[in-house]
Design a protein around this motif. Structure first.
Motif, PDB file in Angstrom:
ATOM      1  N   LYS A   1      27.435  47.359  29.057  1.00  0.00           N
ATOM      2  CA  LYS A   1      27.852  48.060  30.276  1.00  0.00           C
ATOM      3  C   LYS A   1      28.252  47.064  31.356  1.00  0.00           C
ATOM      4  O   LYS A   1      29.218  47.283  32.094  1.00  0.00           O
ATOM      5  N   LEU A   2      27.511  45.971  31.455  1.00  0.00           N
ATOM      6  CA  LEU A   2      27.871  44.941  32.426  1.00  0.00           C
ATOM      7  C   LEU A   2      29.181  44.260  32.047  1.00  0.00           C
ATOM      8  O   LEU A   2      29.989  43.925  32.917  1.00  0.00           O
ATOM      9  N   GLN A   3      29.429  44.087  30.756  1.00  0.00           N
ATOM     10  CA  GLN A   3      30.706  43.532  30.305  1.00  0.00           C
ATOM     11  C   GLN A   3      31.854  44.469  30.672  1.00  0.00           C
ATOM     12  O   GLN A   3      32.935  44.017  31.079  1.00  0.00           O
ATOM     13  N   ALA A   4      31.639  45.765  30.549  1.00  0.00           N
ATOM     14  CA  ALA A   4      32.681  46.736  30.891  1.00  0.00           C
ATOM     15  C   ALA A   4      32.983  46.709  32.383  1.00  0.00           C
ATOM     16  O   ALA A   4      34.144  46.758  32.796  1.00  0.00           O
ATOM     17  N   ILE A   5      31.940  46.597  33.204  1.00  0.00           N
ATOM     18  CA  ILE A   5      32.148  46.529  34.655  1.00  0.00           C
ATOM     19  C   ILE A   5      32.888  45.249  35.028  1.00  0.00           C
ATOM     20  O   ILE A   5      33.796  45.260  35.867  1.00  0.00           O
ATOM     21  N   ALA A   6      32.526  44.139  34.398  1.00  0.00           N
ATOM     22  CA  ALA A   6      33.201  42.869  34.675  1.00  0.00           C
ATOM     23  C   ALA A   6      34.666  42.922  34.250  1.00  0.00           C
ATOM     24  O   ALA A   6      35.552  42.453  34.979  1.00  0.00           O
ATOM     25  N   ALA A   7      34.953  43.494  33.093  1.00  0.00           N
ATOM     26  CA  ALA A   7      36.336  43.609  32.624  1.00  0.00           C
ATOM     27  C   ALA A   7      37.159  44.476  33.574  1.00  0.00           C
ATOM     28  O   ALA A   7      38.303  44.140  33.907  1.00  0.00           O
ATOM     29  N   ALA A   8      36.578  45.576  34.031  1.00  0.00           N
ATOM     30  CA  ALA A   8      37.292  46.447  34.972  1.00  0.00           C
ATOM     31  C   ALA A   8      37.546  45.728  36.287  1.00  0.00           C
ATOM     32  O   ALA A   8      38.610  45.878  36.894  1.00  0.00           O
ATOM     33  N   GLY A   9      36.594  44.939  36.734  1.00  0.00           N
ATOM     34  CA  GLY A   9      36.784  44.176  37.972  1.00  0.00           C
ATOM     35  C   GLY A   9      37.890  43.148  37.858  1.00  0.00           C
ATOM     36  O   GLY A   9      38.723  43.007  38.767  1.00  0.00           O
ATOM     37  N   VAL A  10      37.921  42.442  36.740  1.00  0.00           N
ATOM     38  CA  VAL A  10      38.968  41.427  36.534  1.00  0.00           C
ATOM     39  C   VAL A  10      40.335  42.090  36.449  1.00  0.00           C
ATOM     40  O   VAL A  10      41.296  41.651  37.096  1.00  0.00           O
ATOM     41  N   VAL A  11      40.443  43.146  35.660  1.00  0.00           N
ATOM     42  CA  VAL A  11      41.717  43.865  35.541  1.00  0.00           C
ATOM     43  C   VAL A  11      42.127  44.431  36.893  1.00  0.00           C
ATOM     44  O   VAL A  11      43.297  44.363  37.278  1.00  0.00           O
ATOM     45  N   GLY A  12      41.166  44.965  37.641  1.00  0.00           N
ATOM     46  CA  GLY A  12      41.476  45.526  38.956  1.00  0.00           C
ATOM     47  C   GLY A  12      41.979  44.480  39.938  1.00  0.00           C
ATOM     48  O   GLY A  12      42.958  44.712  40.650  1.00  0.00           O
ATOM     49  N   LEU A  13      41.346  43.327  39.983  1.00  0.00           N
ATOM     50  CA  LEU A  13      41.774  42.274  40.906  1.00  0.00           C
ATOM     51  C   LEU A  13      43.153  41.726  40.549  1.00  0.00           C
ATOM     52  O   LEU A  13      43.993  41.523  41.423  1.00  0.00           O
ATOM     53  N   ILE A  14      43.376  41.507  39.265  1.00  0.00           N
ATOM     54  CA  ILE A  14      44.677  40.970  38.847  1.00  0.00           C
ATOM     55  C   ILE A  14      45.783  41.992  39.059  1.00  0.00           C
ATOM     56  O   ILE A  14      46.850  41.665  39.600  1.00  0.00           O
ATOM     57  N   SER A  15      45.549  43.233  38.688  1.00  0.00           N
ATOM     58  CA  SER A  15      46.602  44.238  38.834  1.00  0.00           C
ATOM     59  C   SER A  15      46.842  44.625  40.289  1.00  0.00           C
ATOM     60  O   SER A  15      47.946  45.046  40.644  1.00  0.00           O
ATOM     61  N   LEU A  16      45.848  44.457  41.147  1.00  0.00           N
ATOM     62  CA  LEU A  16      46.045  44.771  42.570  1.00  0.00           C
ATOM     63  C   LEU A  16      47.050  43.817  43.212  1.00  0.00           C
ATOM     64  O   LEU A  16      47.768  44.204  44.138  1.00  0.00           O
ATOM     65  N   LEU A  17      47.128  42.604  42.699  1.00  0.00           N
ATOM     66  CA  LEU A  17      48.089  41.639  43.233  1.00  0.00           C
ATOM     67  C   LEU A  17      49.512  41.970  42.824  1.00  0.00           C
ATOM     68  O   LEU A  17      50.461  41.592  43.508  1.00  0.00           O
ATOM     69  N   VAL A  18      49.693  42.681  41.722  1.00  0.00           N
ATOM     70  CA  VAL A  18      51.019  42.901  41.163  1.00  0.00           C
ATOM     71  C   VAL A  18      51.467  44.364  41.270  1.00  0.00           C
ATOM     72  O   VAL A  18      52.645  44.638  41.475  1.00  0.00           O
ATOM     73  N   LEU A  19      50.542  45.303  41.137  1.00  0.00           N
ATOM     74  CA  LEU A  19      50.893  46.719  41.022  1.00  0.00           C
ATOM     75  C   LEU A  19      50.450  47.522  42.245  1.00  0.00           C
ATOM     76  O   LEU A  19      49.822  46.992  43.162  1.00  0.00           O
TER      77      LEU A  19
END
Length: 88
Positions: free
Chosen positions: A31-49
């Motif tokens: 569950k912590l891995q899923a939260i971390a993955a969502a955070g990374v994807v969210g931060l990266i995609s927020l810069l572009v999308l």
């Protein structure tokens, strides 16, 4: 029509769930891995999308990581003793 399902109450092996203490509560690592993955994807995609796509992509990353990682060895949940084998 009915069918009889044979249940074998003996489990061959039980995999222990890896946990991490978060604020005094044992959280499964997947569950912590899923939260971390969502955070990374969210931060990266927020810069572009756009924010809407960022929310969708981070949500998809969270659910996908959660569902996939929980079936990896060492992450499987164990059913309580009251449930028959195969039901968790």
């Amino acid at each position: 029509m009915t069918a009889m399902i044979e249940m074998n109450p003996v489990r061959e092996h039980v995999r222990a769930v890896r946990t991490v203490d978060v604020a005094g509560v044992a959280w499964p690592v997947y569950k912590l891995q899923a939260i971390a993955a969502a955070g990374v994807v969210g931060l990266i995609s927020l810069l572009v999308l756009t924010p809407e796509l960022t929310a969708w992509f981070s949500g998809v990353a969270l659910v996908t990581t959660w569902l996939v990682a929980r079936h990896l060895p060492g992450n499987a949940a164990t059913a309580p003793a009251s449930n028959p084998p195969g039901i968790s």
